[in-house]
Design a protein around this motif. Structure first.
Motif, PDB file in Angstrom:
ATOM      1  N   ALA A 196       0.821  -1.209   0.000  1.00  0.00           N
ATOM      2  CA  ALA A 196       0.000   0.000   0.000  1.00  0.00           C
ATOM      3  C   ALA A 196       0.855   1.258   0.000  1.00  0.00           C
ATOM      4  O   ALA A 196       0.464   2.294  -0.540  1.00  0.00           O
TER       5      ALA A 196
ATOM      6  N   ARG B 271      -3.801   0.608  -4.931  1.00  0.00           N
ATOM      7  CA  ARG B 271      -4.104   0.634  -3.507  1.00  0.00           C
ATOM      8  C   ARG B 271      -5.616   0.628  -3.279  1.00  0.00           C
ATOM      9  O   ARG B 271      -6.121  -0.066  -2.390  1.00  0.00           O
ATOM     10  N   HIS B 272      -6.323   1.371  -4.083  1.00  0.00           N
ATOM     11  CA  HIS B 272      -7.783   1.391  -3.974  1.00  0.00           C
ATOM     12  C   HIS B 272      -8.374   0.019  -4.296  1.00  0.00           C
ATOM     13  O   HIS B 272      -9.316  -0.438  -3.628  1.00  0.00           O
TER      14      HIS B 272
ATOM     15  N   VAL C 298      -7.932  -2.330  -1.301  1.00  0.00           N
ATOM     16  CA  VAL C 298      -8.943  -2.085  -0.256  1.00  0.00           C
ATOM     17  C   VAL C 298     -10.294  -2.636  -0.684  1.00  0.00           C
ATOM     18  O   VAL C 298     -11.010  -3.263   0.103  1.00  0.00           O
TER      19      VAL C 298
ATOM     20  N   ARG D 149     -12.381  -5.576   1.245  1.00  0.00           N
ATOM     21  CA  ARG D 149     -13.769  -5.304   1.633  1.00  0.00           C
ATOM     22  C   ARG D 149     -14.704  -6.356   1.046  1.00  0.00           C
ATOM     23  O   ARG D 149     -15.639  -6.813   1.702  1.00  0.00           O
TER      24      ARG D 149
ATOM     25  N   ILE E 256     -10.426  -0.237   7.896  1.00  0.00           N
ATOM     26  CA  ILE E 256      -9.575  -0.701   6.805  1.00  0.00           C
ATOM     27  C   ILE E 256      -9.281   0.429   5.830  1.00  0.00           C
ATOM     28  O   ILE E 256      -8.184   0.531   5.268  1.00  0.00           O
ATOM     29  N   GLU E 257     -10.228   1.314   5.643  1.00  0.00           N
ATOM     30  CA  GLU E 257     -10.016   2.473   4.781  1.00  0.00           C
ATOM     31  C   GLU E 257      -8.945   3.383   5.372  1.00  0.00           C
ATOM     32  O   GLU E 257      -8.073   3.891   4.661  1.00  0.00           O
TER      33      GLU E 257
ATOM     34  N   PHE F 263      -5.266   1.661   5.100  1.00  0.00           N
ATOM     35  CA  PHE F 263      -4.617   1.537   3.800  1.00  0.00           C
ATOM     36  C   PHE F 263      -4.672   2.804   2.952  1.00  0.00           C
ATOM     37  O   PHE F 263      -4.070   2.835   1.883  1.00  0.00           O
ATOM     38  N   GLN F 264      -5.385   3.827   3.407  1.00  0.00           N
ATOM     39  CA  GLN F 264      -5.504   5.014   2.584  1.00  0.00           C
ATOM     40  C   GLN F 264      -4.989   6.289   3.261  1.00  0.00           C
ATOM     41  O   GLN F 264      -5.516   7.368   3.020  1.00  0.00           O
TER      42      GLN F 264
END
Length: 293
Positions: A66, A74-75, A78, A82, A95-96, A99-100
């Motif tokens: 990530a 990366r999106h 995720v 999910r 989780i958002e 990783f973001q």
């Protein structure tokens, strides 16, 4: 006299147990062969070690990916996580957030050297899975060196499969009616290639098919179960215990998955070596059937 008597009774019990084992093997050969292989593989110990290695090394590898992956990748990562767990509510937000974050902060937290160390450490998962496959197929350690590049190749395969889980689960936007069979086929192919790769070609493709089908079917069923269980469990533990609670839920689920995979791979190996399949598949003989030199 007391010691001798106890030894005599112990010897009789051992002889009785051996006689019962031989009788069971003659009447129910498949069940006894499977039970013997499960004991030799040490299923629960091997699966627990695999789950621990996955949690301690493979999960940190996701953070490294990530940190350096393009935003689109990366999106997608995720989105796939999910989709696999059906995350909603607090778990989805967590989780958002993990990783973001800003790419710069995430790269500073990992660093190039740290990223390389995490990547090399993550090969522990490949090695643990390789040991499981070798035990399932009764491949001795001596004289069976397998090139280390296969460990890295498996990690690349695993990461690629994980990134693609989102589109596969949704049937590439067409719905679950296509996503479920696609997930099954993907899992079967993934485990077919996994066994062949980590065994270094010591077992041919066809004998590996029963274990791949069994593992793919079981893990596909667990994927459906995960979407029903994981969101509720994660949201409840996040609310009550914070991020620490989610660690126990995730580790418990990894143990379940690894036990299921270990049982399926071992069962597939035993089935492929039974007389009704071994001739058709060209399987290597089981150790009990191998000619004595």
């Amino acid at each position: 006299m007391g010691t001798g008597s106890r030894r005599t009774r112990t010897g009789r019990l051992v002889d009785t147990a051996k006689a019962l084992h031989r009788r069971a093997e003659s009447r129910f050969p498949l069940i006894t062969h499977l039970a013997d292989r499960m004991v030799s593989v040490n299923i629960f110990d091997s699966a627990t070690r695999l789950a621990a290695q996955s949690f301690l090394t493979a999960v940190p590898l996701l953070f490294v990916v990530a940190a350096y992956a393009p935003p689109v990748l990366r999106h997608q990562l995720v989105t796939s996580i999910r989709a696999v767990f059906g995350l909603t509510g607090p778990a989805d937000a967590e989780i958002e957030q993990v990783f973001q974050p800003s790419t710069g902060n995430l790269r500073q937290a990992t660093g190039v050297i740290g990223g390389l160390m995490v990547l090399l450490s993550a090969t522990a998962v490949s090695r643990a899975l390789q040991r499981l496959c070798k035990r399932a197929w009764e491949i001795p350690r001596a004289g069976t060196r397998i090139a280390p590049w296969r460990w890295l190749a498996w990690l690349v395969l695993w990461l690629s499969a994980l990134v693609l889980q989102g589109p596969v689960h949704s049937g590439f936007g067409l719905g679950a009616w296509l996503g479920l069979p696609l997930t099954l086929v993907t899992q079967i192919l993934l485990w077919w290639w996994t066994q062949h790769l980590l065994l270094g070609g010591l077992v041919r493709w066809r004998p590996l098919l029963p274990g791949s089908v069994a593992t793919g079917a079981v893990l596909t069923a667990l994927t459906v179960t995960a979407r029903l269980y994981m969101p509720r469990a994660l949201n409840r533990t996040l609310t009550e215990y914070g991020s620490v609670g989610s660690v126990f839920v995730l580790l418990s689920w990894l143990i379940v998955v690894c036990v299921a995979a270990a049982l399926s791979v071992t069962t597939g190996a035993v089935l492929a070596q039974e007389p009704f399949l071994s001739g058709r598949l060209g399987s290597p003989p089981a150790r009990r059937d191998a000619p004595v030199p």
